[in-house]
Design a protein around this motif. Structure first.
Motif, PDB file in Angstrom:
ATOM      1  N   PRO A 183       0.813  -1.217   0.000  1.00  0.00           N
ATOM      2  CA  PRO A 183       0.000   0.000   0.000  1.00  0.00           C
ATOM      3  C   PRO A 183       0.847   1.269   0.000  1.00  0.00           C
ATOM      4  N   GLN A 184       0.308   2.314  -0.562  1.00  0.00           N
ATOM      5  CA  GLN A 184       0.971   3.610  -0.499  1.00  0.00           C
ATOM      6  C   GLN A 184       0.845   4.173   0.920  1.00  0.00           C
ATOM      7  N   VAL A 185       1.764   5.073   1.249  1.00  0.00           N
ATOM      8  CA  VAL A 185       1.812   5.664   2.584  1.00  0.00           C
ATOM      9  C   VAL A 185       1.920   7.183   2.454  1.00  0.00           C
ATOM     10  N   LEU A 186       1.195   7.879   3.302  1.00  0.00           N
ATOM     11  CA  LEU A 186       1.283   9.334   3.393  1.00  0.00           C
ATOM     12  C   LEU A 186       1.696   9.727   4.807  1.00  0.00           C
ATOM     13  N   LEU A 187       2.605  10.666   4.903  1.00  0.00           N
ATOM     14  CA  LEU A 187       3.024  11.225   6.175  1.00  0.00           C
ATOM     15  C   LEU A 187       2.557  12.669   6.242  1.00  0.00           C
ATOM     16  N   GLN A 188       2.002  13.053   7.342  1.00  0.00           N
ATOM     17  CA  GLN A 188       1.561  14.432   7.532  1.00  0.00           C
ATOM     18  C   GLN A 188       2.234  14.987   8.784  1.00  0.00           C
ATOM     19  N   THR A 189       3.032  16.010   8.594  1.00  0.00           N
ATOM     20  CA  THR A 189       3.773  16.595   9.718  1.00  0.00           C
ATOM     21  C   THR A 189       3.334  18.034   9.931  1.00  0.00           C
ATOM     22  N   LEU A 190       3.250  18.443  11.175  1.00  0.00           N
ATOM     23  CA  LEU A 190       2.882  19.816  11.510  1.00  0.00           C
ATOM     24  C   LEU A 190       4.109  20.716  11.610  1.00  0.00           C
ATOM     25  N   GLU A 191       5.272  20.106  11.915  1.00  0.00           N
ATOM     26  CA  GLU A 191       6.506  20.877  12.046  1.00  0.00           C
ATOM     27  C   GLU A 191       7.284  20.788  10.734  1.00  0.00           C
ATOM     28  N   PRO A 192       7.711  21.904  10.165  1.00  0.00           N
ATOM     29  CA  PRO A 192       8.444  21.879   8.887  1.00  0.00           C
ATOM     30  C   PRO A 192       9.728  21.053   8.948  1.00  0.00           C
ATOM     31  N   GLY A 193      10.417  21.099  10.091  1.00  0.00           N
ATOM     32  CA  GLY A 193      11.672  20.370  10.206  1.00  0.00           C
ATOM     33  C   GLY A 193      11.491  18.861  10.173  1.00  0.00           C
ATOM     34  N   GLU A 194      10.332  18.395  10.595  1.00  0.00           N
ATOM     35  CA  GLU A 194      10.119  16.955  10.638  1.00  0.00           C
ATOM     36  C   GLU A 194       9.984  16.362   9.246  1.00  0.00           C
ATOM     37  N   GLN A 195       9.470  17.146   8.304  1.00  0.00           N
ATOM     38  CA  GLN A 195       9.366  16.634   6.941  1.00  0.00           C
ATOM     39  C   GLN A 195      10.751  16.366   6.370  1.00  0.00           C
ATOM     40  N   GLY A 196      11.686  17.243   6.678  1.00  0.00           N
ATOM     41  CA  GLY A 196      13.063  17.014   6.234  1.00  0.00           C
ATOM     42  C   GLY A 196      13.663  15.769   6.862  1.00  0.00           C
ATOM     43  N   LEU A 197      13.273  15.517   8.104  1.00  0.00           N
ATOM     44  CA  LEU A 197      13.762  14.312   8.795  1.00  0.00           C
ATOM     45  C   LEU A 197      13.371  13.053   8.038  1.00  0.00           C
ATOM     46  N   PHE A 198      12.094  12.983   7.638  1.00  0.00           N
ATOM     47  CA  PHE A 198      11.625  11.783   6.947  1.00  0.00           C
ATOM     48  C   PHE A 198      12.050  11.771   5.477  1.00  0.00           C
ATOM     49  N   GLN A 199      12.269  12.967   4.897  1.00  0.00           N
ATOM     50  CA  GLN A 199      12.582  13.059   3.470  1.00  0.00           C
ATOM     51  C   GLN A 199      13.817  12.228   3.114  1.00  0.00           C
ATOM     52  N   ALA A 200      14.818  12.264   3.989  1.00  0.00           N
ATOM     53  CA  ALA A 200      16.073  11.546   3.701  1.00  0.00           C
ATOM     54  C   ALA A 200      15.911  10.029   3.758  1.00  0.00           C
ATOM     55  N   PHE A 201      14.804   9.557   4.370  1.00  0.00           N
ATOM     56  CA  PHE A 201      14.641   8.111   4.574  1.00  0.00           C
ATOM     57  C   PHE A 201      13.369   7.568   3.927  1.00  0.00           C
ATOM     58  N   LEU A 202      12.819   8.242   2.929  1.00  0.00           N
ATOM     59  CA  LEU A 202      11.557   7.793   2.350  1.00  0.00           C
ATOM     60  C   LEU A 202      11.672   6.411   1.725  1.00  0.00           C
ATOM     61  N   GLU A 203      12.731   6.178   0.975  1.00  0.00           N
ATOM     62  CA  GLU A 203      12.870   4.871   0.308  1.00  0.00           C
ATOM     63  C   GLU A 203      13.046   3.743   1.326  1.00  0.00           C
ATOM     64  N   PRO A 204      13.982   3.845   2.287  1.00  0.00           N
ATOM     65  CA  PRO A 204      14.078   2.761   3.292  1.00  0.00           C
ATOM     66  C   PRO A 204      12.817   2.625   4.144  1.00  0.00           C
ATOM     67  N   LEU A 205      12.095   3.726   4.357  1.00  0.00           N
ATOM     68  CA  LEU A 205      10.850   3.626   5.122  1.00  0.00           C
ATOM     69  C   LEU A 205       9.862   2.728   4.399  1.00  0.00           C
TER      70      LEU A 205
END
Length: 1062
Positions: free
Chosen positions: A928-950
């Motif tokens: 299944p596809q996955v969506l992440l929703q973050t309220l803090e701008p910095g947290e999106q960058g945190l997950f951005q670097a690990f999207l493929e391994p996630l």
């Protein structure tokens, strides 16, 4: 997203075939199974079955009551056994050119390495001086010398596992290491074994052979069968310097023992005297305190004893009347558990303040058997609240009575002989009878004479000779004694001042108490096998004074004769000397081992370089009898403490916390754990023992319950790792076979990881120097940071000798960081064309550094796999992982990125949440596809670097972001990761609500029943209450997830038609 399974790198097998040993292996196929449609169907079915089992296991974990480890442990089945069968001469290097077998097989891995290590001299300090990482420091240790008669038990295995791990770490670190092997001549045990063998095979006793011929038989037995323990040490991988092996009866040890005796005698610390000693009538010898088993009896207990025709009752208090002389109706009733010693009574004692007997002070009593007059004495040592408050005094057969008798000038009467029969002092009616046969006769006589006053159960502690099983007697014997007070004070002061460290420190209390109350040490033993005492009795040519014997001591008879001449004033040629026939206590030579093994009293290079020892590691049960005596004699004879630190491990018990005992059927033989054994063989071993029928039946039943299918083959590395995983600083070690088997599974995990890495690297891979490796990929940087952290923790564990920290660190890195995360994440990366080089360098570093970190604990597995890694170009290349540099925290510090690890931990939380969602909705093949929703701008960058391994690690499809504030997508499962992060997983079109809702309802009903039962259960202890609350929380959380899933499915069904309707 495609995945690269470990199995896809499986190489063909050449030169391998299954073993015929235990457990019986199935034929090992060397061909791949064809991929037919039926196979695919079976694979799908198997996968679905595993998923169902996983869900059921999750539910089963939350039960009304916790189960025992044996009940919850993973069932085992015989594994394929692969043998290494390439012709290799002992001492030649193992052929590592052939591909690795498909699965870990201990017998294959452990073959051939040890003889090669020994031949190459890796275990010798001379070799280690040449290593490029040499520190110039020395680390020396000696093995607690096991009995030459013995076979390996689990306590030996624990000692070896701990010591060898420390030794191998120091060696790899670059220290000059000496670990001295040796064995103990075990005087009593060895003599008993050989005597039994002579009687069985030749029908002769040792006295018929004579001393000289008997000793020849013992030496022959030692040469033929005494090496078993050394072979078992080799099997455990103990990296001992075998060229320095010593035996406590070899020539060097004999010189040391004689020298020690002479020096102690000349210093006034050895003397001969007639004193009470522990005496084994069955062995006809004095025995040490450690050979006395103090067995508590709750009351009446029948025991079968050697030499006694019928069972003997103990735990009984006999009340006997001692008539008061001159008063026909007056008597003093005395209680005794040893009526056979009544003929040796010389007085009756009461407390001076006991008002019951004040009027009898100074009176005399009639002996109930002989009628002789005995004084009634008063002594403050008598306990008036115990029994009648009156005790009989038998100075010749009781240490407490001997002290009281000496205070009151009472002469002892010896009524029990060396062989356990009654002496002539008892009269013709008892003389020559076995003491426990005489006991019954004495009881009858007391009844006939009207002096018997009752018999009742009486809890007591009975001293039993651990070597013979006989009841220990206390006899007055002329023996040699070591004065211990002065040396003991120095030993106590060494610990108090910090010069000697005991670890764990709670042992200091026992140490100080023992030395504060230490008595003199009887070192005479009435045996033939052992170090004969270098003392001589002058029998003729001198005048006796006060009937005292004249004894002299010397390193030789000539030296003793000279001493005798000086003592008597007569020419030595006119004197007749007779050497003491006794031998020294085995513990005397063992106490010299740390320095005698290095050549003392000669000033050898080994003694200069390696003494004092860096560390002594042993079981806590030997703290006083062995460690304490080593400290006393070492300090006295060498002027130095024999070591500055003592590391003490605890007793090994079974998983239920019971002491391991043959009568309980829970004894674990390390060889059985290493090689595996069938239940029938275990039961046969019990039958071959010396258990009585009742004990045998109980032990066999317990053994069948604990090991219904026998013991699986676990291998040496798994056993070592399991033993070291228990904290040395804690309480008793509770070991189960299932725990060792789990470590074997861990070995297999490492094995498969290396097969994957080796195949990924290929043949032309060239490793890059670790200091040049600076990865750009966040996943590569994360695993190297975890590797550097593992190196730091391992270093800390070895420096503090907390091996459980090392094993925990290595298990976590290999299993949870490398195998479960990085290898899975890197598979799709390796499928890219062209293949990026950086992940290959990272894989190599993980394998190389990870195996070197593991080598001190799992030497065979680490060597087998490390030898197959590509060599780094240029510089020194270690021939073996034994002598390769141990990874230091400092050298890998440039890989540490704690902030990156912290960020990735949040990614891992998201992975776990998505996997849980997949399991809840029973998504098997769908991604299944996955969506992440973050309220803090910095947290999106945190997950951005690990999207493929996630996406890879959570077995999901593409992962992207939902803008902050955007509405939740319809038909997607939702979960809250944190206060600022929401996770959504696609469900629409991937799950059938009409099918899944009834399944969820069924699961919910099942869990609700468990919750109701748990609420009604009342635990008995505080710990059980804690466990109940934990299970309640887990159960309620699981029910909440099911309710949320049912709500999502209902929403799906309400908003759109199901896939089946479409």
């Amino acid at each position: 997203m495609p995945h690269l399974p470990l199995a896809s790198f499986r190489p063909p097998l050449w030169g391998l075939r299954p073993s015929r040993g235990l457990p019986k292996p199935r034929p090992l196929s060397t061909q791949s199974e064809p991929h037919s449609s039926s196979v695919s169907r079976r694979n799908r079915e198997a996968k679905q079955k595993r998923l169902r089992e996983k869900q059921e296991a999750l539910e089963a974990a939350i039960t009304r009551k916790s189960k025992s480890p044996a009940e919850t442990s993973k069932a085992w089945s015989p594994k394929e056994i692969v043998l290494y069968e390439i012709p290799t001469e002992p001492g030649e290097k193992k052929d590592v050119a052939v591909p690795l077998p498909p699965a870990y097989s201990p017998r294959y891995v452990e073959a051939s390495w040890y003889p090669w290590w020994v031949r190459e001299g890796f275990f010798k300090p001379e070799y280690q001086r040449r290593l490029p990482q040499a520190t110039g420091e020395t680390f020396s240790m000696c093995i607690p010398p096991p009995n030459v008669t013995g076979s390996l038990h689990i306590g030996h295995a624990l000692t070896v596992a701990i010591q060898d791990a420390l030794v191998r770490w120091h060696r790899m670190r670059g220290d000059r290491v000496l670990w001295v092997p040796g064995s103990d001549h075990a005087g009593i045990a060895t003599q008993a074994v050989v005597e039994k063998q002579l009687w069985k095979e030749q029908g002769v006793r040792r006295h018929e052979l004579g001393r000289e011929d008997f000793l020849k038989e013992v030496w022959q037995w030692k040469e033929e069968k005494g090496g078993e323990i050394c072979e078992q040490l080799r099997a455990l991988g103990a990296s001992l310097d075998w060229d320095r092996e010593c035996f406590t009866m070899d020539a060097g040890s004999s010189v040391a023992v004689t020298e020690a005796f002479v020096r102690l005698y000349n210093a006034g610390l050895l003397y001969r005297n007639c004193q009470l000693v522990n005496w084994s009538c069955a062995l006809r010898s004095a025995i040490s305190d450690i050979e006395v088993e103090n067995r508590p009896l709750p009351g009446r207990t029948e025991l079968r004893l050697p030499g006694c025709p019928t069972p003997v009752s103990f735990g009984l208090l006999v009340s006997v009347a001692f008539p008061v002389d001159g008063e026909p109706d007056a008597e003093v009733v005395v209680g005794t558990t040893r009526p056979e010693t009544l003929p040796g009574d010389v007085a009756v004692a009461v407390h001076p303040d006991d008002s019951r007997y004040t009027h009898l002070h100074g009176r005399q009593l009639r002996h109930p058997l002989t009628g002789q007059l005995l004084p009634l004495i008063t002594d403050p040592a008598v306990q008036p609240q115990v029994g009648t408050g009156a005790v009989k005094i038998t100075p010749a057969h009781s240490p407490a009575d001997a002290e009281m008798g000496a205070r009151h000038g009472l002469s002892p009467l010896t009524v029990i002989a060396e062989d356990g029969t009654m002496t002539s002092l008892c009269g013709d009616w008892l003389q020559g009878l076995h003491r426990f046969v005489a006991r019954e006769k004495i009881m009858c006589a007391l009844r006939e004479r009207g002096q018997f006053r009752g018999l009742q159960d009486h809890p007591m502690v009975l001293p039993i000779c651990s070597r013979s099983g006989d009841v220990v007697e206390y006899l007055l014997k002329s023996q040699w004694f070591v004065r211990c007070q002065e040396m003991g004070d120095r030993a106590a002061q060494a610990v108090e001042s910090g010069a000697l460290e005991l670890c764990p420190s709670f042992h200091q209390k026992s140490w100080q108490h023992w030395f504060a109350h230490i008595g003199d040490w009887c070192v005479s033993r009435q045996l033939w096998w052992g170090h004969r005492i270098p003392a001589y009795l002058v029998t003729e040519g001198h005048e006796k004074q006060d009937d005292k014997e004249c004894w002299v001591v010397g390193r030789s008879e000539a030296e003793a004769r000279q001493a005798a001449a000086e003592l008597t004033g007569r020419p030595g040629t006119e004197l007749t000397l007779e050497r003491d026939p006794d031998v020294l206590d085995t513990w005397f030579s063992s106490a010299l081992f740390p320095f005698s093994a290095l050549g003392w009293p000669q000033k050898t290079p080994d003694l200069a370089h390696f003494y004092p020892l860096s560390l002594l590691e042993t079981g806590s049960d030997l703290l006083l009898f062995w460690v304490g005596r080593m400290v006393m004699l070492g300090t006295q004879l060498t002027g130095q403490l024999p070591f500055s630190k003592v590391l003490l491990h605890s007793m090994v018990r079974d998983r239920q916390g019971r002491k391991m005992s043959k009568s309980l059927g829970n004894v674990l033989d390390p060889r059985d754990i290493i090689s595996g054994v069938e239940l029938q063989v275990l039961q046969a071993k019990l039958r071959d023992g010396n258990l009585d029928p009742a004990e045998l039946a109980f032990a066999a039943a317990a053994q069948k319950k604990d090991f219904p299918h026998g013991i699986p083959e676990c291998g040496t590395d798994a056993l070592r790792f399991a033993l070291c995983s228990h904290g040395v600083l804690g309480g008793d070690l509770h070991l189960s076979v299932s725990e060792v088997l789990s470590c074997r599974h861990f070995c297999n995990k490492i094995w498969n990881a290396l097969r994957f890495i080796l195949n990924a690297l290929g043949e032309n891979f060239v490793p890059q120097p670790s200091e040049e490796l600076s990865p750009t990929s966040p996943m590569d940087a994360w695993i190297l940071s975890r590797l550097a952290l593992a190196a730091r923790e391992c270093e800390r564990g070895f420096l503090t000798q907390e091996l459980s920290l090392v094993t925990h660190t290595l298990h976590h890195f290999w299993l949870h960081n490398l195998c479960d995360v990085y290898l899975e994440a890197v598979k799709p990366v390796l499928l890219r064309k062209p293949r990026p080089p950086e992940p290959l360098q990272v894989l190599f570093s993980c394998a190389d550094v990870g195996l070197r970190l593991l080598a001190p604990l799992m030497p065979f597995l680490a060597e087998e796999l490390w030898q197959r890694l590509p060599q780094r170009p240029g510089g020194f290349s270690a021939p073996s992982i034994c002598v390769a540099p141990y990874p230091s925290a400092h050298s890998l510090e440039h890989w540490r990125h704690p902030e990156l690890e912290q960020r990735f931990s949040q990614v891992q939380e998201a992975v776990q949440m998505l996997r849980a969602l997949r399991a809840t909705y029973q998504l098997t093949k769908a991604r299944p596809q996955v969506l992440l929703q973050t309220l803090e701008p910095g947290e999106q960058g945190l997950f951005q670097a690990f999207l493929e391994p996630l996406g890879t690690l959570s077995h999901c499809g593409a992962v992207s972001f939902l803008p902050p504030g955007a509405a939740a997508p319809s038909g997607w499962a939702q979960a809250t990761l944190s206060d600022t992060v929401e996770v959504y997983m696609e469900l629409q079109g991937l799950v059938d609500p009409q099918t899944q809702l009834p399944r969820l309802a069924t699961r919910r009903l099942k869990l609700q029943k468990q919750l109701d039962g748990l609420m009604a259960w009342t635990p008995s202890e505080g710990e059980a209450e804690t466990q109940k609350q934990q299970r309640l929380s887990a159960l309620q959380l699981e029910l909440s997830k099911l309710d949320q899933a049912a709500s999502h499915l209902q929403q799906l069904m309400d908003e759109a038609p199901s896939p089946r309707e479409l």
